[in-house]
Design a protein around this motif. Structure first.
Motif, PDB file in Angstrom:
ATOM      1  N   GLY A   1       4.747   2.131  -2.674  1.00 16.15           N
ATOM      2  CA  GLY A   1       5.430   3.345  -3.090  1.00 16.15           C
ATOM      3  C   GLY A   1       5.150   4.436  -2.086  1.00 16.15           C
ATOM      4  N   TYR A   2       5.726   5.598  -2.338  1.00 13.14           N
ATOM      5  CA  TYR A   2       5.672   6.671  -1.344  1.00 13.14           C
ATOM      6  C   TYR A   2       4.273   7.289  -1.244  1.00 13.14           C
ATOM      7  CZ  TYR A   2       6.983  10.871   1.188  1.00 13.14           C
ATOM      8  OH  TYR A   2       7.073  11.856   2.124  1.00 13.14           O
ATOM      9  N   GLY A   3       3.779   7.421  -0.032  1.00 12.45           N
ATOM     10  CA  GLY A   3       2.491   8.074   0.177  1.00 12.45           C
ATOM     11  C   GLY A   3       1.854   7.600   1.467  1.00 12.45           C
ATOM     12  N   ASP A   4       0.728   8.170   1.834  1.00 15.49           N
ATOM     13  CA  ASP A   4       0.111   7.793   3.109  1.00 15.49           C
ATOM     14  C   ASP A   4      -1.219   7.052   2.923  1.00 15.49           C
ATOM     15  OD1 ASP A   4      -1.482   9.842   2.304  1.00 15.49           O
ATOM     16  OD2 ASP A   4      -1.078  11.152   4.028  1.00 15.49           O
ATOM     17  N   LYS A   5      -1.503   6.598   1.686  1.00 12.79           N
ATOM     18  CA  LYS A   5      -2.659   5.723   1.501  1.00 12.79           C
ATOM     19  C   LYS A   5      -2.355   4.379   2.148  1.00 12.79           C
ATOM     20  CE  LYS A   5      -3.989   7.831  -2.860  1.00 12.79           C
ATOM     21  NZ  LYS A   5      -3.556   7.799  -4.265  1.00 12.79           N
ATOM     22  N   PRO A   6      -3.380   3.584   2.441  1.00 11.69           N
ATOM     23  CA  PRO A   6      -3.135   2.326   3.170  1.00 11.69           C
ATOM     24  C   PRO A   6      -2.084   1.432   2.513  1.00 11.69           C
ATOM     25  CG  PRO A   6      -5.470   2.782   3.102  1.00 11.69           C
ATOM     26  CD  PRO A   6      -4.820   3.835   2.252  1.00 11.69           C
ATOM     27  N   SER A   7      -2.028   1.384   1.206  1.00 15.70           N
ATOM     28  CA  SER A   7      -1.089   0.482   0.539  1.00 15.70           C
ATOM     29  C   SER A   7       0.278   1.126   0.330  1.00 15.70           C
ATOM     30  CB  SER A   7      -1.648   0.065  -0.815  1.00 15.70           C
ATOM     31  OG  SER A   7      -1.764   1.205  -1.645  1.00 15.70           O
ATOM     32  N   GLN A   8       0.437   2.359   0.806  1.00 16.78           N
ATOM     33  CA  GLN A   8       1.696   3.078   0.571  1.00 16.78           C
ATOM     34  C   GLN A   8       2.538   3.173   1.841  1.00 16.78           C
ATOM     35  OE1 GLN A   8      -0.084   6.668  -1.083  1.00 16.78           O
ATOM     36  NE2 GLN A   8       0.569   6.057  -3.136  1.00 16.78           N
ATOM     37  N   ILE A   9       3.774   3.577   1.658  1.00 11.67           N
ATOM     38  CA  ILE A   9       4.716   3.665   2.779  1.00 11.67           C
ATOM     39  C   ILE A   9       5.506   4.962   2.670  1.00 11.67           C
ATOM     40  CG2 ILE A   9       4.984   1.187   3.241  1.00 11.67           C
ATOM     41  CD1 ILE A   9       7.214   1.062   1.238  1.00 11.67           C
TER      42      ILE A   9
ATOM     43  N   VAL B   1       4.046 -10.416   3.403  1.00 13.13           N
ATOM     44  CA  VAL B   1       5.120  -9.455   3.670  1.00 13.13           C
ATOM     45  C   VAL B   1       4.623  -8.386   4.647  1.00 13.13           C
ATOM     46  CG1 VAL B   1       6.720  -7.831   2.590  1.00 13.13           C
ATOM     47  CG2 VAL B   1       5.933  -9.833   1.313  1.00 13.13           C
ATOM     48  N   TYR B   2       5.383  -8.163   5.717  1.00 14.26           N
ATOM     49  CA  TYR B   2       5.050  -7.121   6.690  1.00 14.26           C
ATOM     50  C   TYR B   2       6.088  -6.003   6.594  1.00 14.26           C
ATOM     51  CZ  TYR B   2       2.462 -11.055   8.680  1.00 14.26           C
ATOM     52  OH  TYR B   2       1.629 -12.123   8.856  1.00 14.26           O
ATOM     53  N   ILE B   3       5.618  -4.764   6.497  1.00 13.39           N
ATOM     54  CA  ILE B   3       6.516  -3.610   6.412  1.00 13.39           C
ATOM     55  C   ILE B   3       6.191  -2.669   7.571  1.00 13.39           C
ATOM     56  CG2 ILE B   3       7.340  -1.711   4.965  1.00 13.39           C
ATOM     57  CD1 ILE B   3       7.564  -4.202   3.404  1.00 13.39           C
ATOM     58  N   THR B   4       7.202  -2.329   8.355  1.00 20.28           N
ATOM     59  CA  THR B   4       6.982  -1.302   9.382  1.00 20.28           C
ATOM     60  C   THR B   4       7.225   0.062   8.761  1.00 20.28           C
ATOM     61  OG1 THR B   4       9.284  -1.477  10.087  1.00 20.28           O
ATOM     62  CG2 THR B   4       7.668  -2.772  11.303  1.00 20.28           C
TER      63      THR B   4
ATOM     64  N   SER C   1       2.192  -2.365   7.333  1.00 19.16           N
ATOM     65  CA  SER C   1       1.449  -2.694   6.117  1.00 19.16           C
ATOM     66  C   SER C   1       1.691  -4.160   5.767  1.00 19.16           C
ATOM     67  CB  SER C   1       1.900  -1.819   4.951  1.00 19.16           C
ATOM     68  OG  SER C   1       1.661  -0.464   5.254  1.00 19.16           O
ATOM     69  N   VAL C   2       0.632  -4.824   5.332  1.00 17.04           N
ATOM     70  CA  VAL C   2       0.718  -6.252   5.028  1.00 17.04           C
ATOM     71  C   VAL C   2       0.367  -6.477   3.551  1.00 17.04           C
ATOM     72  CG1 VAL C   2      -0.014  -8.569   5.728  1.00 17.04           C
ATOM     73  CG2 VAL C   2      -0.102  -6.676   7.392  1.00 17.04           C
ATOM     74  N   PHE C   3       1.211  -7.227   2.871  1.00 21.01           N
ATOM     75  CA  PHE C   3       1.009  -7.550   1.458  1.00 21.01           C
ATOM     76  C   PHE C   3       1.124  -9.060   1.288  1.00 21.01           C
ATOM     77  CE2 PHE C   3       2.939  -3.426   1.911  1.00 21.01           C
ATOM     78  CZ  PHE C   3       2.275  -2.606   1.011  1.00 21.01           C
ATOM     79  N   ASP C   4       0.526  -9.590   0.209  1.00 24.68           N
ATOM     80  CA  ASP C   4       0.782 -11.007  -0.067  1.00 24.68           C
ATOM     81  C   ASP C   4       2.082 -11.137  -0.859  1.00 24.68           C
ATOM     82  OD1 ASP C   4       0.370 -10.667  -2.768  1.00 24.68           O
ATOM     83  OD2 ASP C   4      -1.604 -11.624  -2.808  1.00 24.68           O
ATOM     84  N   GLN C   5       2.453 -12.368  -1.179  1.00 23.70           N
ATOM     85  CA  GLN C   5       3.782 -12.542  -1.770  1.00 23.70           C
ATOM     86  C   GLN C   5       3.902 -11.977  -3.174  1.00 23.70           C
ATOM     87  OE1 GLN C   5       4.725 -16.724  -2.218  1.00 23.70           O
ATOM     88  NE2 GLN C   5       2.568 -17.232  -2.162  1.00 23.70           N
ATOM     89  N   THR C   6       2.764 -11.642  -3.798  1.00 21.96           N
ATOM     90  CA  THR C   6       2.846 -11.015  -5.117  1.00 21.96           C
ATOM     91  C   THR C   6       2.889  -9.492  -5.003  1.00 21.96           C
ATOM     92  OG1 THR C   6       0.452 -10.787  -5.378  1.00 21.96           O
ATOM     93  CG2 THR C   6       1.446 -12.887  -6.061  1.00 21.96           C
ATOM     94  N   GLY C   7       2.747  -8.989  -3.766  1.00 25.13           N
ATOM     95  CA  GLY C   7       2.774  -7.544  -3.570  1.00 25.13           C
ATOM     96  C   GLY C   7       1.393  -6.932  -3.519  1.00 25.13           C
ATOM     97  N   MET C   8       0.361  -7.787  -3.524  1.00 31.77           N
ATOM     98  CA  MET C   8      -0.999  -7.246  -3.419  1.00 31.77           C
ATOM     99  C   MET C   8      -1.263  -6.816  -1.975  1.00 31.77           C
ATOM    100  SD  MET C   8      -4.561  -8.888  -4.715  1.00 31.77           S
ATOM    101  CE  MET C   8      -4.993  -9.695  -3.198  1.00 31.77           C
ATOM    102  N   PHE C   9      -1.775  -5.597  -1.828  1.00 32.28           N
ATOM    103  CA  PHE C   9      -2.022  -5.063  -0.491  1.00 32.28           C
ATOM    104  C   PHE C   9      -3.137  -5.836   0.206  1.00 32.28           C
ATOM    105  CE2 PHE C   9      -4.583  -2.104   2.110  1.00 32.28           C
ATOM    106  CZ  PHE C   9      -3.656  -1.869   3.118  1.00 32.28           C
ATOM    107  N   LEU C  10      -2.901  -6.227   1.465  1.00 27.13           N
ATOM    108  CA  LEU C  10      -3.911  -6.952   2.235  1.00 27.13           C
ATOM    109  C   LEU C  10      -4.534  -6.087   3.316  1.00 27.13           C
ATOM    110  CD1 LEU C  10      -2.131 -10.422   2.684  1.00 27.13           C
ATOM    111  CD2 LEU C  10      -3.862  -9.773   0.980  1.00 27.13           C
TER     112      LEU C  10
END
Lengths: 464, 303
Positions: free
Chosen positions: B39-47, B61-64, B72-81
């Motif tokens: 979700g929106y924000g600048d914490k490590p798990s946010q975008i 999952v890789y998100i630029t 940001s990298v997440f596993d397939q369940t959406g857990m932040f890595l």
């Protein structure tokens, strides 16, 4: 310290643009005043704003929907980044004259299209502009011409066309209003796809011949089977139109006039100036570009420094162009585009068809606070490139006495002139910490930034 | 970001900044929402300005993020890595990273847009190599955007402001280019993304021309798609069905054709399992999906 050529160039750039930083003023001064006027009058010689650059990072700025936030972001981006400042200033001028508000139209995208039209056509012939305006769907809806039928007139567009967009009160009769309205029957827009579920679709002009009153009309002493285009032709040839538009141009570019409704009863503050502009208008067949050339090269313009209260849009855009940092379509452009609204001039949403009340009416206790808070926030941000440039320039001047310090800041802000008493107060403040001594610590930078903020808070800074 | 240069005092508004998971099914109307994360924000798990998305063979999952200049990298369940990168122009630093793709060996290619280059990374985030610089010659870029790899490991980079697509081998050696500025056949205006199917056909998202152009493996133009969404999506249909005024307005127009067309599509991908092209029709808030039919034969001409 103050250089007359620089001061005059600063004046020109404040009026024909949104101000310019000191180094740009110096470059332009070398080129010369009249050459700069010509450059401004020929925007096609400079690169246009890259609209795709904004959409690349802010896709919501394409046909913005119901939210005021993105509504005018594209225009704000144009004003802040343009290399064709007069083109944007003229666009702002026409938006003030042909005021069309989203409060009723409820289509930011359609009014934004009108703004694009002003950008394209605003320095051309007045007749062509007025004709395009008559066919603009946002304007048609705003002034109810879609309800103006051959069998049942709606005179709203016909009346405002004459009263506020061309001749001015006192130069036409009630019969002329009716006859003009008859001529514009059938000028409407086509049905368009609704905004839900897939977003905005364009509204297109449509002429319904079978809804047009094709009978003879009598308008301003002319008679014939007039359609809307004929009415525009007749209007554009009237000296009253030339005078009215030139008074608007004077009010916007030279010095504050009283509100438009008082014009029939109040003489212009400089009748000779209006007369000179009107002559050019008539001789050039309504070329706005030619009228502006006369205006910017005139003595009355050059003598009118700081004779206008800056509009909120001028405050915001001028500040952003001074402090920099918004050339890239940064995060927050939507909010930036709302700033003038907080100061009483919401772009694309003027309060009425009469436009905003200008001059002293821009300033009240609330709007003054908004203006000062915005400007001081920006000038106090020493990360901004424009602020850093000013700090570095003052630093290169060596030790500056409090008086020299204040004068240098005023110059760097764009050759600002303020009253003697205000200058004394600023010097008195500077004296608390003595001369400005360049240092590697952040102290001198902080002092410069503080002085920038103080200048922006004095009464005189509200004039431009 | 450092200081206040690019942000405050304006409060940013947020328009749907998150990652959604959907199943598309087989037929129109099969689509289902599955889950969403980040979700929106600048914490490590946010975008903040998510631009590109790619999955590796494990489903990671890789998100630029073009605002935060990181991946940001997440596993397939959406857990932040984890999160990689920072602002700058050194290796593993970014200036508006946008397109991203993963090859068959799980190497990651990232378009480092305003550094006008591609960076190649291992799946552990290690730096492998980089190529490209600002310009308009071969192997040079002007604000590149999308990227894709094909079955043979070749890399296609969308050279956005040069109005072309460049093809490279896995090490970044230039092989070919497609397109030049314009609105005609094979020409492009600010292309945004690219995809390659199992036959090697290339699909270019021709953003400012609002179309998809298709080329054969040798770069010959095959055809264009301009959008053909004649049916409402399931969710759009809900919105129309529940609003009689909108139904009337839709019946009043001369044609529904404008809403069927693409409006500045920004993403294209090829679903290799189902043999179908999926286009992100960005300004119309939907996906348009085209089946690629195998063994297509022309009907007889005198029908």
């Amino acid at each position: 310290m103050a250089d007359d050529n620089i001061a005059l160039m600063a004046h020109l750039m404040r009026r024909a643009g949104f101000g310019a930083p000191r180094h740009e003023l110096e470059t332009r001064s070398v080129k010369g005043y009249e050459a700069t006027v010509e450059e401004l009058l020929n925007p096609e010689d400079q690169p246009a704003v890259d609209k795709y650059e904004l959409l690349r990072y802010h896709p919501w700025a394409w046909k913005p929907g119901t939210m005021s936030n993105p509504g005018s972001a594209s225009w704000m981006y144009h004003m802040v980044t343009t290399q064709r400042p007069l083109q944007e200033k003229v666009t702002l001028f026409w938006h003030q004259v042909f005021a069309t508000g989203n409060s009723k139209v409820d289509h930011w995208d359609e009014i934004a299209d009108m703004i694009d039209m002003f950008r394209e056509e605003g320095m051309g012939k007045f007749r062509d502009l007025l004709l395009n305006l008559s066919k603009n769907p946002a304007m048609i809806f705003w002034l109810d011409n879609n309800e103006n039928h051959g069998e049942s007139l709606n005179e709203n567009w016909g009346r405002e066309l004459l009263e506020l967009f061309s001749l001015g009160v006192g130069n036409y009769t009630e019969t002329d209003v009716k006859e003009a309205s008859r001529a514009f029957t059938g000028w409407t827009f086509d049905h368009k796809l609704p905004r839900f579920p897939y977003g905005r679709f364009d509204w297109d002009f449509l002429y319904r011949w079978n809804d047009h009153d094709a009978n003879k009309k009598e308008f301003l002493g002319h008679g014939g089977l007039f359609n809307g285009e004929d009415i525009i032709d007749i209007i554009a040839e009237q000296t009253a139109t030339a005078k009215f538009i030139c008074r608007h141009l004077y009010n916007f570019f030279v010095a504050d006039e009283p509100p438009v409704p008082t014009w029939p009863y109040t003489a212009p503050r400089d009748p000779e100036a209006i007369s000179s502009l009107t002559n050019t208008f008539v001789q050039s067949d309504g070329s706005i570009s030619d009228v502006l050339r006369t205006l910017f090269n005139s003595v009355f313009f050059k003598n009118a420094m700081f004779a206008r209260v800056k509009s909120p849009t001028e405050v915001v855009v001028g500040t952003m162009r001074l402090v920099g940092g918004a050339e890239f379509p940064i995060l927050g452009y939507g909010e930036l585009s709302r700033q003038p609204g907080y100061m009483g001039q919401e772009p694309l949403n003027p309060p009425t068809v009469e436009g905003w009340h200008t001059g002293n009416e821009w300033v009240n206790s609330a709007s003054l606070m908004s203006r000062i808070n915005f400007v001081t926030d920006m000038l106090g941000d020493t990360n901004r490139p424009g602020v850093q440039t000013i700090i570095a320039t003052l630093s290169s001047m060596g030790e500056l006495s409090p008086g020299a310090f204040v004068d240098a800041v005023l110059e760097q802000m764009g050759s600002i002139q303020i009253s003697r008493s205000a200058r004394s107060e600023l010097i008195e403040h500077a004296e608390h910490e003595g001369s400005l001594i360049p240092d590697s610590s952040k102290k001198s930078g902080r002092r410069v930034s503080e002085m920038l903020q103080l200048v922006s808070a004095v009464r005189d800074y509200q004039f431009g | 970001m450092e200081g206040t240069l690019e942000g405050p005092p304006m409060t940013p508004r947020v328009f749907g900044v998150r990652v959604g998971i959907f199943s598309l099914g087989m037929e129109p109307g099969d689509e289902e929402f599955v889950n969403e994360f980040s979700g929106y924000g600048d914490k490590p798990s946010q975008i903040m300005w998510p631009s590109g998305i790619a999955l590796n063979s494990q489903g990671n999952v890789y998100i630029t993020d073009e605002w935060l200049n990181r991946i940001s990298v997440f596993d397939q369940t959406g857990m932040f890595l984890t999160v990689w990168g920072s602002s700058g122009s050194d290796n593993l630093q970014f200036n508006r990273p946008s397109g991203i793709c993963v090859d068959n060996d799980d190497n990651i290619y990232i378009v480092d847009s305003l550094n006008h280059r591609v960076q190649k990374m291992g799946s552990d985030g290690s730096f492998i190599n980089t190529w490209g610089s600002y310009g308009d010659r071969e192997s040079e870029f002007n604000s590149p955007w999308g990227i894709s790899s094909d079955e043979t490991g070749h890399i296609y980079v969308v050279d956005h402001k040069n109005h072309r697509v460049q093809k490279f081998d896995p090490s970044g050696r230039f092989i070919a280019q497609l397109g030049t500025f314009g609105v005609g056949v094979g020409e492009m205006n600010r292309p945004s993304d690219v995809a390659v199917d199992l036959d090697g056909d290339v699909y270019v998202c021709d953003w400012a021309n609002s179309r998809i152009q298709i080329f054969d493996p040798n770069g010959n133009f095959l055809t264009s798609l301009v959008g053909n969404a004649q049916e409402l999506t399931k969710w759009a249909k809900h919105s129309v069905d529940s609003n009689p005024d909108i139904q009337k307005a839709r019946r009043r127009v001369h044609s529904l054709e404008p809403e069927q067309r693409f409006a500045m599509p920004t993403g294209v991908t090829f679903d290799k399992i189902m043999s179908r092209l999926i286009v992100a029709d960005t300004q119309r808030y939907r996906l348009q999906i085209y089946n690629k039919v195998k063994n297509y034969t022309e009907p007889q001409f005198n029908l």
